[in-house]
Design an enzyme around this catalytic site. Structure first.
Site, PDB file in Angstrom:
ATOM      1  N   GLU A  91      -4.665   2.156  -4.556  1.00 52.02           N
ATOM      2  CA  GLU A  91      -3.211   2.233  -4.510  1.00 52.02           C
ATOM      3  C   GLU A  91      -2.588   0.982  -3.913  1.00 52.02           C
ATOM      4  OE1 GLU A  91      -4.588   4.209  -0.641  1.00 52.02           O
ATOM      5  OE2 GLU A  91      -5.286   3.971  -2.691  1.00 52.02           O
TER       6      GLU A  91
ATOM      7  N   ASP B 230       0.850  -1.190   0.000  1.00 53.06           N
ATOM      8  CA  ASP B 230       0.000   0.000   0.000  1.00 53.06           C
ATOM      9  C   ASP B 230       0.885   1.239   0.000  1.00 53.06           C
ATOM     10  OD1 ASP B 230      -2.928   0.887   0.389  1.00 53.06           O
ATOM     11  OD2 ASP B 230      -1.820   2.121   1.798  1.00 53.06           O
TER      12      ASP B 230
END
Length: 522
Positions: free
Chosen positions: A431, A387
């Protein structure tokens, strides 16, 4: 004499008669073949159009569900911070003044919020993000207040949509229980999420004239709908097909004819991962097939003209043969083009358009296959969940175009760290990236994850919203030797995701597994 002449003429006329019928039969055969081929092509094109739209609506439902999850999660995180501030600072006048400024700031930061409110155990307003709180404002009769007063848990609670008493607009309520030190009920901290925030996002999707997007609670309350009808918000959906379908499984696609307007719609639904809501995106089947129908009419008209032309020159066998060859060549070209198109569509359906990595569907398929292979071979299978740290702030600071470019660079950096052809890097969502590592144990996966973290850090992408001043990532690693009928792929995902959460919780810019921390932020 005449008889011999008659006998000589009969055999001569028979071949000519047979050749005429053969030519006519050949023409009829070719015409029927063309009609059947066109009908088959049209039917195949119809099925492909519907199949493509099934994928599209499923992706739409996934995007809408992710948006709702992210929207509510951001508000939920703000509530947790406010609750912690209350427990730490207390309720002195000075503390409440600081708390008011915090609520105002949080409301300004999160565009989905209409307001943040804190109520005491009697339902009286303690402090809010409003410039001034209406006198004698009491919400003891509200659904969320009654719920928290009668439930001991401190989990987040999403109530039915209501009209805000302070602004009069429709809002979704997200709330947490506040406790006294002895655990008794002390009140409620509430976030009012503007319903119109979701509607503005839904307006960005093309669902045609008869399509619909809905956001519904698991209890059947319609939170909002596009297009928004006068009686949409708060309507009970328990008797609808989409509610019944979504109750049986977390996601799916089905076709149903509406009992209200008779429109047949392709409907994809998806439950939110973290909250008791589900979304549905529906598109009219007639609108899906409108272009196909136009093309079919035009193509059929062309075929009809061709058949008429073939019939008008039916006695010219050579011409008929040429036309047949031309028609067959056209069919072969159409078939080859269809094969190429299908291969391209299949590749696109498994690839993320932005990062050019494998997409979530590809990831799910690959993980299932590698998990089965690991069971058969009794080998270790590792997973890295990645992440980007503070990526929302990056988008806010530099814009979404820069954010997309940042994700592309990070994706290529992650992919460059793969050791073997069997490794798979995928965009898991937003993301968040994931790397599947077959025949790799936890130690080996930690080394690769650390290499990924270092590689991305060395890119030196500026990020003023990150503590390091550059873009960094956090990663969670886990590995297992799965056992048949005991372990499931979701266990590996959850374990790696928990390790990722630990990495972010312990300061970000690091790699964690469920056994240790490989690298601290540097």
């Amino acid at each position: 004499m005449n008889p011999p002449t008659t006998l000589n003429n009969a055999p001569a006329s028979t071949p000519r008669l047979s050749l005429t019928w053969l030519a006519m039969g050949f023409v009829i055969f070719v015409c029927v073949s063309l009609i059947c081929i066109d009908a088959g092509r049209s039917w195949t094109a119809r099925k492909n159009q519907l199949r493509e739209m099934q994928v599209s609506t499923a992706n739409m439902a996934r995007a809408i569900a992710q948006h709702a999850d992210d929207t509510i999660k951001a508000a939920d995180t703000a509530l947790l911070g406010i609750d912690e501030r209350i427990q730490t600072d207390g309720a002195t006048p000075a503390a409440l003044e600081r708390l008011h400024h915090l609520l105002v700031r949080k409301t300004a930061e999160l565009s989905q919020l209409k307001g943040l409110f804190i109520y005491d155990e009697n339902g009286n307003s303690v402090v809010s993000s409003l410039a001034s709180t209406p006198a004698n404002m009491n919400n003891a009769d509200s659904d969320y207040f009654i719920y928290h007063r009668t439930h001991q848990d401190k989990n987040s609670y999403i109530g039915p949509p209501i009209r805000s008493r302070s602004s009069g607009i429709w809002v979704m309520t997200l709330s947490h229980r506040i406790n006294h030190e002895d655990g008794s009920f002390a009140g409620v901290v509430l976030a009012a999420i503007e319903i119109d925030y979701f509607n503005k996002f839904y307006d960005s999707f093309d669902i045609g004239e008869s399509g619909a997007i809905v956001l519904v609670s698991n209890s059947g309350n319609l939170m909002t709908r596009r297009p928004l009808l006068p009686d949409s918000i708060g309507k009970n959906m328990q008797s609808t097909t989409v509610f019944k379908e979504s109750s049986a499984k977390p996601s799916g696609t089905f076709t149903v004819k509406s009992a209200q307007d008779g429109v047949k719609r392709l409907n994809s639904f998806r439950r939110l991962d973290k909250y008791p809501l589900f979304v549905s995106a529906a598109v009219s089947e007639d609108e899906i097939l409108a272009d196909w129908l136009t093309d079919t009419y035009l193509h059929s008209a062309g075929v009809a003209l061709l058949v008429i032309a073939l019939g008008s020159i039916g006695f010219y066998l050579i011409g008929q043969m040429k036309l047949r060859l031309n028609a067959e060549a056209e069919v072969i070209r159409a078939r080859d083009a269809m094969i190429v198109l299908n291969k391209t569509l299949e590749q696109l359906s498994l690839q993320d358009a932005l990062t050019e990595l494998a997409n979530r569907r590809n990831f799910d398929i690959a993980l299932e296959e590698e998990f089965s292979r690991a069971i058969r071979n009794a080998s270790s299978l590792a997973l890295i969940m990645i992440d980007v740290d503070h990526f929302k702030q990056y988008n806010d600071l530099y814009g979404h175009a820069a954010g997309d470019e940042c994700l592309r660079k990070i994706s290529q950096a992650v992919k460059s760290c793969q050791n073997r052809a069997g490794d798979l890097t995928a965009r898991y969502g937003g993301e968040e990236l994931a790397v599947i590592l077959p025949t790799t144990d936890a130690e080996g996966a930690l080394i690769i994850a650390e290499r990924i973290r270092t590689t991305i850090r060395n890119l030196g992408i500026s990020h003023a919203g990150n503590e390091t001043g550059i873009v960094t990532i956090s990663a969670g690693v886990d590995a297992m030797i799965p056992v048949k009928d005991v372990n499931k792929p979701i266990e590996l995902i959850e374990a790696a995701d928990n390790a990722l959460y630990a990495a972010k919780k312990s300061g970000r810019n690091r790699v964690c597994s469920n056994f240790n921390i490989m690298s601290a932020a540097s």
